[in-house]
Write an enzyme that holds these catalytic residues in place. Structure first.
Site, PDB file in Angstrom:
ATOM      1  N   LYS A 245       0.843  -1.192   0.000  1.00 40.04           N
ATOM      2  CA  LYS A 245       0.000   0.000   0.000  1.00 40.04           C
ATOM      3  C   LYS A 245       0.882   1.247   0.000  1.00 40.04           C
ATOM      4  O   LYS A 245       1.927   1.272   0.646  1.00 40.04           O
ATOM      5  CB  LYS A 245      -0.882   0.032   1.250  1.00 40.04           C
TER       6      LYS A 245
ATOM      7  N   ARG B 284     -10.074 -11.859   1.346  1.00 41.74           N
ATOM      8  CA  ARG B 284     -10.910 -12.916   0.776  1.00 41.74           C
ATOM      9  C   ARG B 284     -10.226 -14.281   0.862  1.00 41.74           C
ATOM     10  O   ARG B 284     -10.902 -15.308   0.905  1.00 41.74           O
ATOM     11  CB  ARG B 284     -11.277 -12.562  -0.672  1.00 41.74           C
TER      12      ARG B 284
END
Length: 501
Positions: A274, A348
């Site tokens: 990030k 996920r």
């Protein structure tokens, strides 16, 4: 923590540091809400006029302090705005927010009485819960004397004399408030203190305290069991992953619920790192695990006649020489393979392992909760979570229940056409990325692939409201919010009441 109790005493006779009343915006000026009658008498019927002179309008969240006259035993009166006046009564959420504002403003005081509208048991609970949530403060890392202490005691005033349901309402509010504040504490804890191992230890301690059955799979057990998602995400960290199961069973339960929570204790993005400006609050990426943890403990404390199991999928997503690389293929728990195209789409992956494992116990419903996608924030903003499901009735029911509990949600679709992008991998069953547009829905579709055939499942994406970065409002503090906890608890309650999911 702030002490909470209920009283049928007159507001005028109570000794307290502060006496809280509600005011609203009427068509001709400020209007006093029910509960303020005795206070108004002490002001010779001119309380609204006094408050108006001091600039009060009744707008939601507005507060005005007034020294008490001789007829009151409290030191001062705090008027809190409820918003627009309502002939049919003020909504429960308006009462929660007003009580929360009052509790926050009164930090540093020892005792306050809440003389807000509280004629029904539901209103008593709303005022009590709002007050408890508004008094929350996270002071783990603060030095002595750095900041005011939360208000010491809150007394909810009601006219329901001799009514046991008012006391029961406060007791329920205490359970929900304490468990929400447990979740907030976890979200606010610095990631150098909260990692998968320490989170699991906290869960074990709570399980022992409340009589829950707890099972923890460490990295060795995860390796032996083939939990490729958890191991792949956690492989780059010095703090290995954990899968935690907390089970509550009731002898009269007819339904079993599984709550699965994403617990990324810190999300750097992994190799798909990030950028600066997007990683400073990533300690909150375990808010889903905190929510399901709090919900199962609350179910036990409330004695709900439903079986609830929480699954905490815990990992730390870090870059290193042992981290998963874009292009790697993971063999998930249950056997499916996933090509990892972006290591920052890691939530996920850990959820998929946990969903498959939860499905092996044949629950009637699986609900997963996760700070899963920035796309959901773009779609719904910072205060609303999205709800998706393989069963439209379940999705709509959760949306309705969230509203009843005072949480903002919105039902979202799972369009079949978006599935194609995930299934075009030339080397694996799935990829962890799909089409860029509709990314929140793509993530939901990915998780759906791991739900046992015939099992009802819902996905709640709390990426927007899980961590509040702005100024406090209502009962919502800066930092962790414990979003979705009330929805999960209310869903478990309604399931127990109906005897079906």
């Amino acid at each position: 923590m702030t002490a909470l109790s209920v009283s049928t005493s007159s507001a005028a006779s109570l000794r307290a540091d502060a006496l809280v009343i509600g005011v609203a915006k009427g068509p001709k000026g400020i209007v006093l809400a029910p509960g303020a009658e005795a206070v108004n008498e002490a002001f010779d019927g001119k309380l609204a006029e006094v408050l108006g002179t001091l600039g009060a309008t009744g707008a939601e969240g507005e507060t005005v302090k007034v020294p008490s006259p001789a007829g009151l035993k409290a030191a001062f009166v705090l008027a809190v705005g409820l918003g627009e006046t309502a002939d049919a009564g003020y909504g429960l959420e308006a009462l929660r927010r007003a009580a929360g504002v009052a509790a926050r403003v009164l930090a540093g005081t020892k005792k306050a009485a809440l003389a807000l509208p509280a004629e029904s048991a539901e209103e008593v609970e709303a005022v009590a819960l709002g007050g408890l949530l508004g008094s929350y403060a996270f002071g783990t890392y603060k030095g002595n004397g750095n900041g005011k202490e939360p208000v010491g005691e809150l007394l909810v005033l009601t006219a329901r004399k001799g009514s046991k349901d008012a006391k029961a309402a406060v007791e329920r509010a205490v359970v929900i408030g304490e468990e929400m504040n447990r979740a907030r504490d976890l979200v606010n804890t610095a990631p150098n203190d909260l990692n998968p191992k320490s989170f699991a230890a906290i869960a074990q301690a709570a399980g022992k305290e409340h009589g829950l059955k707890v099972e923890v799979l460490d990295e060795k057990a995860l390796t032996k069991g083939g939990y490729g998602g958890l191991l792949g995400v956690g492989g780059g960290s010095a703090n290995p992953p954990r899968l935690v199961k907390l089970a509550y069973t009731h002898p009269k339960a007819k339904v079993s619920l599984a709550f699965v929570g994403k617990g990324i204790t810190y999300d750097s993005g992994g190799i798909s790192l990030k950028p600066a400006g997007h990683n400073e609050t990533m300690k909150c990426d375990m808010a889903g695990a905190a929510a399901v943890f709090a919900a199962v403990v609350a179910a036990k404390r409330l004695g709900l006649a439903v079986n609830v199991t929480a699954w905490l999928a815990l990992a730390e997503n870090m870059p290193s020489g042992s981290a998963t690389r874009p292009g790697d293929v993971l063999r998930m728990y249950g056997g499916k393979t996933v090509e990892v195209l972006n290591t920052d789409a890691e939530g996920r992956l850990v959820l998929a392992d946990a969903i498959v494992r939860a499905g092996e116990e044949n629950p009637d419903v699986i609900v997963d909760v996760a700070t899963l996608t920035g796309a959901m924030v773009l779609a719904l903003g910072n205060r609303t979570f999205g709800v998706m499901s393989n069963n439209d009735e379940l999705r709509d029911s959760l949306h309705t229940i969230a509203g009843e509990a005072g949480e903002q949600s919105w039902p979202m679709p799972l369009p079949a056409d978006l599935r194609k992008g995930m299934t075009e991998s030339t080397i694996a069953d799935l990829s962890n990325m799909g089409e860029r547009m509709g990314g929140g829905l793509v993530a939901g579709l990915f998780l759906k692939e791991f739900v046992t055939e015939g099992t009802d499942w819902a996905h709640i994406d709390i990426a927007g409201p899980a961590f509040h970065e702005g100024a406090p409002y209502g009962y919502t503090p800066k930092g962790g919010t414990a979003t979705s906890v009330r929805t999960l608890i209310r869903y478990a309650e309604k399931t127990a009441e109906n005897g079906k999911a």
